[in-house]
Design a protein around this motif. Structure first.
Motif, PDB file in Angstrom:
ATOM      1  N   LEU A   1     -44.030  38.397  25.159  1.00 19.29           N
ATOM      2  CA  LEU A   1     -44.592  37.084  24.924  1.00 19.29           C
ATOM      3  C   LEU A   1     -45.883  36.895  24.995  1.00 19.29           C
ATOM      4  CD1 LEU A   1     -43.446  34.523  23.206  1.00 19.29           C
ATOM      5  CD2 LEU A   1     -43.187  33.531  25.526  1.00 19.29           C
ATOM      6  N   GLN A   2     -46.334  37.226  26.189  1.00 20.68           N
ATOM      7  CA  GLN A   2     -47.506  36.784  26.749  1.00 20.68           C
ATOM      8  C   GLN A   2     -48.760  37.910  25.821  1.00 20.68           C
ATOM      9  OE1 GLN A   2     -48.846  35.084  29.806  1.00 20.68           O
ATOM     10  NE2 GLN A   2     -51.156  35.506  28.812  1.00 20.68           N
ATOM     11  N   LYS A   3     -48.132  39.002  25.890  1.00 25.71           N
ATOM     12  CA  LYS A   3     -48.930  40.055  25.292  1.00 25.71           C
ATOM     13  C   LYS A   3     -49.186  39.825  24.013  1.00 25.71           C
ATOM     14  CE  LYS A   3     -49.083  45.182  24.684  1.00 25.71           C
ATOM     15  NZ  LYS A   3     -47.827  46.225  24.497  1.00 25.71           N
ATOM     16  N   HIS A   4     -48.246  39.644  23.055  1.00 25.85           N
ATOM     17  CA  HIS A   4     -48.358  39.711  21.767  1.00 25.85           C
ATOM     18  C   HIS A   4     -49.025  38.246  21.150  1.00 25.85           C
ATOM     19  CE1 HIS A   4     -46.777  43.504  21.108  1.00 25.85           C
ATOM     20  NE2 HIS A   4     -46.051  43.291  21.993  1.00 25.85           N
ATOM     21  N   PHE A   5     -48.600  36.870  22.052  1.00 26.07           N
ATOM     22  CA  PHE A   5     -48.809  36.034  21.323  1.00 26.07           C
ATOM     23  C   PHE A   5     -49.385  34.989  22.223  1.00 26.07           C
ATOM     24  CE2 PHE A   5     -45.119  37.489  19.097  1.00 26.07           C
ATOM     25  CZ  PHE A   5     -45.593  37.241  17.810  1.00 26.07           C
ATOM     26  N   GLY A   6     -49.760  35.421  23.647  1.00 28.74           N
ATOM     27  CA  GLY A   6     -50.495  34.577  24.639  1.00 28.74           C
ATOM     28  C   GLY A   6     -49.797  33.433  25.097  1.00 28.74           C
ATOM     29  N   TYR A   7     -48.384  33.204  25.052  1.00 26.98           N
ATOM     30  CA  TYR A   7     -47.773  32.231  25.599  1.00 26.98           C
ATOM     31  C   TYR A   7     -47.042  32.638  26.606  1.00 26.98           C
ATOM     32  CZ  TYR A   7     -47.842  30.191  20.754  1.00 26.98           C
ATOM     33  OH  TYR A   7     -48.149  29.739  19.613  1.00 26.98           O
TER      34      TYR A   7
END
Lengths: 478, 340
Positions: free
Chosen positions: A6-12
C-alpha cells in the motif's frame, strides 16, 4: 505485508475500514461483496490487488462520470496503464485500446461496451486477474438505478479458471445483495457490510405548508449558519434561480447540473474544493467524484425519490468525521411531484405498441424522440427477453415499485420515531448505539452542531487580469 | 442585449429577402450552398458559424420576442419584414466585432489548447506533478503535450515567455477591459480555479450568452493579431480557415483551375450542372481573383449593380425580370463579386 505494498504503490501507511479484509479475500481467490460508503476508499479494494495479481483488472462501471473520475484518480497516482472503454472513444482509439488490451493494468468498461462482440471476444482471450462490478446495485431491478445490460455481465465471466469477482456498492438492501450474488454467479462470496449509519451526520427535517416557504427558509438559513454545503433540488432551472437568489444575498453560491459546460462543472468543483464557494445548488448530478471532506450541510429542497438516493446524497456530508447536518424540507403534497418524476423515465404502455409497430427497427423510436434513452434501454432489453404481455406486466410492476419507493421515503419524512433507526433498518442492519442530537424526532439542537454564520470576511482582493495571469503561471513566486 | 443586436443586424442585412430560418442556419454555420452564398451576397461573414450549438428553441424564442416587441412581422411562409421600429433598433449596432468566417468555432480549440497549457505550466511552477486536466479531449491533450515538449518546458522558462506574450498582445488589442478579463478569468491554475459563465455574467450584470459573445469576439480579435507572438501563434496553428470552401466545391475548384469547362466538370464529377454552378459561385465569393469574366462581362456587371441599387433588392427573381438577358447563374456571380 499488504501495508508495505500500500505504501509502495499509493503512499498510504494504513488501510481504512474494510479494505484489508476485502483485499485479503480477493488475493486468496474468493469472491467478495463489499458494501462500503462512498468516499471511504471503496476503489482501493481493487486498486491495490491490481499490483499483486497476475493479469489486468476489469472494472465494470455503469456511470460514465464515475469511470472518468476513477481513471483520473489512478493517473494522479502516476499509473499510465489505464484505459476506459466507453462510447466517447473514436473508432481509431477503440481499435488501439483493444489491440493492446492485455497490456493494461486497469480496464474500465461500461456495461454496454462489454456486450459488443469484438470487446467480448477480446476480453475472453485475456486472462483477467480480477473482475469488479462497481455500483453493483445497478444489476438488480430492485436497485434504484437498474441497468439491464449489467445483467449480462455474467456472460463474460469465464467458466474455467474464473478470476475472483468483487461487487462494490454503497447502498444495497438485502434483496439487492441476493440479486448481485446470483447474477454474477458468485460462489459463497465473502460479505463485508459496513454499517450504513453515519453517526456524525445529524438528521433534521422541516415541514411547510407552501412550497415557497421552503425557499424562504433556505434563504434565511444560509444567512445564519455556516457551510460549506450542498442544496439538492429537482430541476435545472431551479438550481439557476435559487443560486441567483443566494448570490444576490452575498452568498458565494453556484448552480450545478448536467446541462452545464464541462469546464464550468470543473470550475465549480475546484472552487468548492478550495473554499471559494460556500453553497452548491445542484440536481442529483452533483456529488460523484467530489472529494471534499468538510461539507457541513446537505439540504434537500425536495423529497428524494427513494431512501437509497437520500442516503447517498446526505452521505456526502461530513466525510472528515466532524459533525454535519442533513436537512430535509417537506411541503404538503411533495410526494405527488416525486411520483411524477420517478415514473417519467419508465417506458409506458404505448411505447410497447410503438416498439412492435417498428418491427425490426425499434431504434427508430429513439431517433423520432418518442422515448428517452433510459426508457428505451429498459424496454429494448425486456422485449428481447419475453413476450409483450409479460413486458407489460413488468412495466406495471416497475411503476408500482417506484411508487412504493417514494412511499417508503415519505414514511421516513412522516415518522415520529427515530429517523436514523428506520434508515438503518431499511438496509437490514441494526443500530448499535444512539448518538446525541441524533435526529429531529429524537431531539436535535442545530446550534450545538452548526456554527453560526461567521462575520463576513474581508472580501478577497479582486485581481486585475494581469495579476491573475501572473499568479496562475508563476505560482511558485507567490 | 448583444445577441438581440446581432440577430437584428442579420435581419437588416438580409433585407427582408430571406426566411427567418436562414439567419438560424447562418449562425449555426450550415454548410449548404444557399447559406454560404447568402454570406457573400449580404456581407454576413462576421456571423457565419458564430454559434454552432445554438438551439432552434432558443433562436425561435428571440424571434418570437422580436414579434412581440413590434420589431418585425412574420408571414406564413417563414419570411419576415423588419418594422421601422425594428430597423431603428438594429441601427443601434452591435457593440463588438466578429470574424466567424475565418474561425467557425475553431477559436474554442485555440482556447482549449491555451487553457490546458497554462494549467500545466501553473502546476509545474507549483511543483505539482499530477493534476486533473481541464480539457478532456485527447486531441487537445496531445497538442498541449507536444507544445510543451517542443518548447522545452522543463527549463522552466516558458511561463515567463508566455506571460509576456499574453500580456503584451492583450494590452495592444482593440477590445474592452471587460473582454480581456473574460479571457483571463476562464483560465484555471493552482488554487485559482476559473470562473463559470454564471459567475462572470452575474458580475457584469449581463446575460450568460452576452458574456460568451464578448468572449468570442475577443478571441477572434486576438487570433487576428497574434502572428508576431511566436508561442501564441504556435498554439493557434492551423485554426484559421484560409480557403473556406465545402469539400465538394474544393474538388470543383481544382478541376476549374485545370481548365475544364463547366459542362466538363459536371460530367466528370457526375454532378448536375446547377451544382457545379453553386460551387463556382462559392469560389467567386471567396476568391476575388476568380475570373468571373469567363461568364459575365464588364458591361453586364455594371447593369447588375445598377439594378440592385435602383430596385433596392438582391432578390434574384426581381433582378432576372429587370435583366432578362442574364441567367440566374450570371446574376449570382455578379452578386457574389458585389459582396466582396
Amino acid at each position: 505485508m499488504l501495508e508495505q505494498a500500500l505504501q509502495k504503490h499509493f503512499g498510504y501507511t494504513s488501510f481504512r475500514t474494510g479494505q484489508k479484509e476485502v483485499i485479503e479475500q480477493l488475493l486468496a481467490g474468493r469472491d467478495v461483496i463489499a458494501l462500503l460508503p462512498t468516499g471511504m476508499g471503496k476503489s482501493m479494494c481493487y486498486q491495490l490487488p491490481a499490483y499483486l495479481l497476475d493479469g489486468p483488472v476489469l472494472i465494470v462501471s455503469p456511470l460514465l462520470s464515475l469511470m472518468q473520475d476513477q481513471v483520473d484518480q489512478l493517473k494522479q497516482f502516476g499509473e499510465k496503464r489505464v484505459v476506459a472503454l466507453n462510447s466517447f472513444l473514436t473508432a481509431e482509439q477503440k481499435r488501439y485500446a483493444l489491440h493492446f488490451l492485455h497490456q493494461y493494468r486497469f480496464i474500465f468498461a461500461s456495461p454496454e461496451m462489454l456486450m459488443q462482440p469484438q470487446v467480448k471476444e477480446r476480453l475472453r482471450a485475456i486472462r483477467l486477474g480480477l473482475i469488479v462490478a462497481d455500483e453493483a446495485h445497478c444489476i438488480s431491478q430492485w436497485g434504484f438505478d437498474f441497468r439491464p445490460d449489467y445483467l449480462r455481465l455474467g456472460e463474460i465471466i469465464p467458466k474455467h479458471n474464473k478470476p475472483p469477482i468483487l461487487a462494490l456498492s454503497a447502498t444495497a438492501t438485502q434483496t439487492v445483495l441476493q440479486d448481485i450474488e446470483r447474477y454474477l454467479h458468485m460462489q459463497s462470496p465473502f460479505y463485508f457490510l459496513h454499517s450504513v449509519n453515519r453517526p456524525n451526520i445529524h438528521l433534521a427535517k422541516r415541514f411547510f405548508q407552501q412550497k415557497d416557504d421552503k425557499i424562504n427558509w433556505i434563504l434565511e438559513h444560509v444567512q445564519t449558519t455556516d457551510g460549506p454545503g450542498i442544496i439538492y433540488t429537482q430541476s435545472r432551472s431551479k438550481t439557476e434561480t435559487l443560486s441567483m437568489a443566494l448570490l444576490e444575498r452575498g452568498i458565494a453560491a453556484a448552480a450545478y447540473h448536467a446541462g452545464k459546460e464541462a469546464e464550468d462543472r470543473q470550475f465549480i468543483q475546484q472552487q468548492f474544493l478550495v473554499g471559494k464557494l460556500e453553497w452548491i445548488v445542484a440536481t442529483n448530478a452533483f456529488g460523484m467524484g467530489v472529494h471534499k471532506g468538510d461539507i457541513r450541510q446537505v439540504i434537500h429542497e425536495f423529497m428524494p425519490a427513494n431512501i437509497a438516493n437520500y442516503m447517498q446524497e446526505i452521505g456526502r456530508a461530513g466525510r472528515d468525521g466532524q459533525p454535519a447536518v442533513a436537512t430535509l424540507l417537506y411541503a404538503d403534497g411533495d410526494e405527488q411531484f416525486s411520483q411524477f418524476i420517478v415514473t417519467e423515465d419508465l417506458p409506458k404502455m404505448q411505447h410497447i405498441e410503438h416498439y412492435l409497430a417498428n418491427g425490426d427497427h425499434p431504434m427508430r423510436m429513439l431517433d423520432a424522440g418518442e422515448i428517452s434513452e433510459t426508457a428505451f434501454r429498459v424496454l429494448h432489453y425486456w422485449m428481447q427477453q419475453e413476450s409483450s404481455e409479460a413486458v407489460q406486466k413488468r412495466l406495471q410492476q416497475m411503476e408500482m415499485d417506484k411508487y412504493k419507493a417514494v412511499h417508503e421515503m415519505l414514511q421516513i419524512v412522516q415518522a415520529t420515531d427515530c429517523m436514523r433507526e428506520r434508515l438503518v433498518n431499511y438496509f437490514g442492519q441494526q443500530l448499535a448505539e444512539k448518538t446525541p442530537n441524533c435526529c429531529q424526532n429524537c431531539g436535535l439542537v442545530f446550534e450545538e452542531i452548526l456554527s453560526a454564520k461567521q462575520t463576513v470576511e474581508e472580501p478577497e482582493k479582486i485581481l486585475t487580469w494581469q495579476e491573475r495571469l501572473q499568479r496562475i503561471l508563476l505560482s511558485s513566486l507567490r | 442585449m448583444i445577441f438581440q443586436q446581432i440577430l437584428l443586424d442579420i435581419f437588416l442585412k438580409l433585407n427582408n429577402e430571406r426566411t427567418v430560418s436562414s439567419a438560424y442556419h447562418l449562425l449555426r454555420g450550415k454548410r449548404s450552398g444557399q447559406t454560404i452564398q447568402d454570406v457573400g451576397i449580404f456581407s454576413l461573414h462576421a456571423y457565419f458559424s458564430l454559434l454552432p450549438k445554438l438551439t432552434r428553441q432558443k433562436f425561435d424564442g428571440f424571434v418570437q420576442l422580436f414579434a412581440e416587441n413590434g420589431y418585425l412581422q412574420m408571414d406564413d411562409a417563414g419570411y419576415y419584414s423588419l418594422t421601422s421600429r425594428g430597423i431603428e433598433q438594429a441601427r443601434k449596432g452591435v457593440p463588438c466585432t466578429f470574424d466567424s468566417w475565418h474561425y467557425r468555432g475553431n477559436e474554442h480549440i485555440f482556447y482549449e489548447r491555451l487553457s490546458l497549457i497554462v494549467q500545466a505550466l501553473s502546476h509545474q511552477s507549483a511543483n505539482i506533478k499530477a493534476f486533473i486536466p481541464i480539457q478532456r479531449d485527447e486531441g487537445i491533450q496531445y497538442f498541449a503535450r507536444q507544445f510543451l515538449l517542443r518548447h522545452q518546458y522543463q527549463s522552466g522558462a516558458l511561463q515567463v515567455l508566455l506571460l509576456q506574450e499574453i500580456t503584451n498582445s492583450l494590452e495592444a488589442l482593440a477590445v474592452t477591459e471587460e473582454q480581456r478579463e473574460l479571457l483571463i478569468n476562464r483560465l484555471t491554475g493552482v488554487d485559482l480555479p476559473g470562473f463559470t459563465w454564471q459567475q462572470l455574467a452575474y458580475q457584469a450584470g449581463r446575460a450568460e450568452m452576452d458574456s460568451q459573445l464578448l468572449y468570442i469576439s475577443a478571441l477572434h480579435n486576438w487570433l487576428g493579431h497574434i502572428e508576431h507572438y511566436p508561442y501564441l501563434a504556435d498554439i493557434a496553428q492551423q485554426l484559421r480557415i484560409s480557403m473556406p470552401l465545402t469539400d465538394s466545391a474544393y474538388q470543383t475548384a481544382k478541376l476549374f483551375q485545370q481548365g475544364l469547362s463547366l459542362q466538363q466538370i459536371a460530367s466528370k464529377r457526375n454532378l448536375k450542372q446547377s451544382t457545379v454552378e453553386d460551387h463556382l459561385v462559392e469560389l467567386a465569393m471567396n476568391d476575388i481573383t476568380f475570373p468571373i469574366e469567363h461568364f459575365v462581362n464588364q458591361e453586364e456587371l455594371v447593369q447588375v449593380n445598377k439594378a440592385v441599387l435602383s430596385y433596392a433588392t438582391k432578390k434574384l427573381k426581381v433582378l432576372r425580370e429587370a435583366l432578362p438577358h442574364l441567367s440566374y447563374f450570371q446574376l449570382r456571380l455578379a452578386l457574389a463579386r458585389g459582396g466582396n
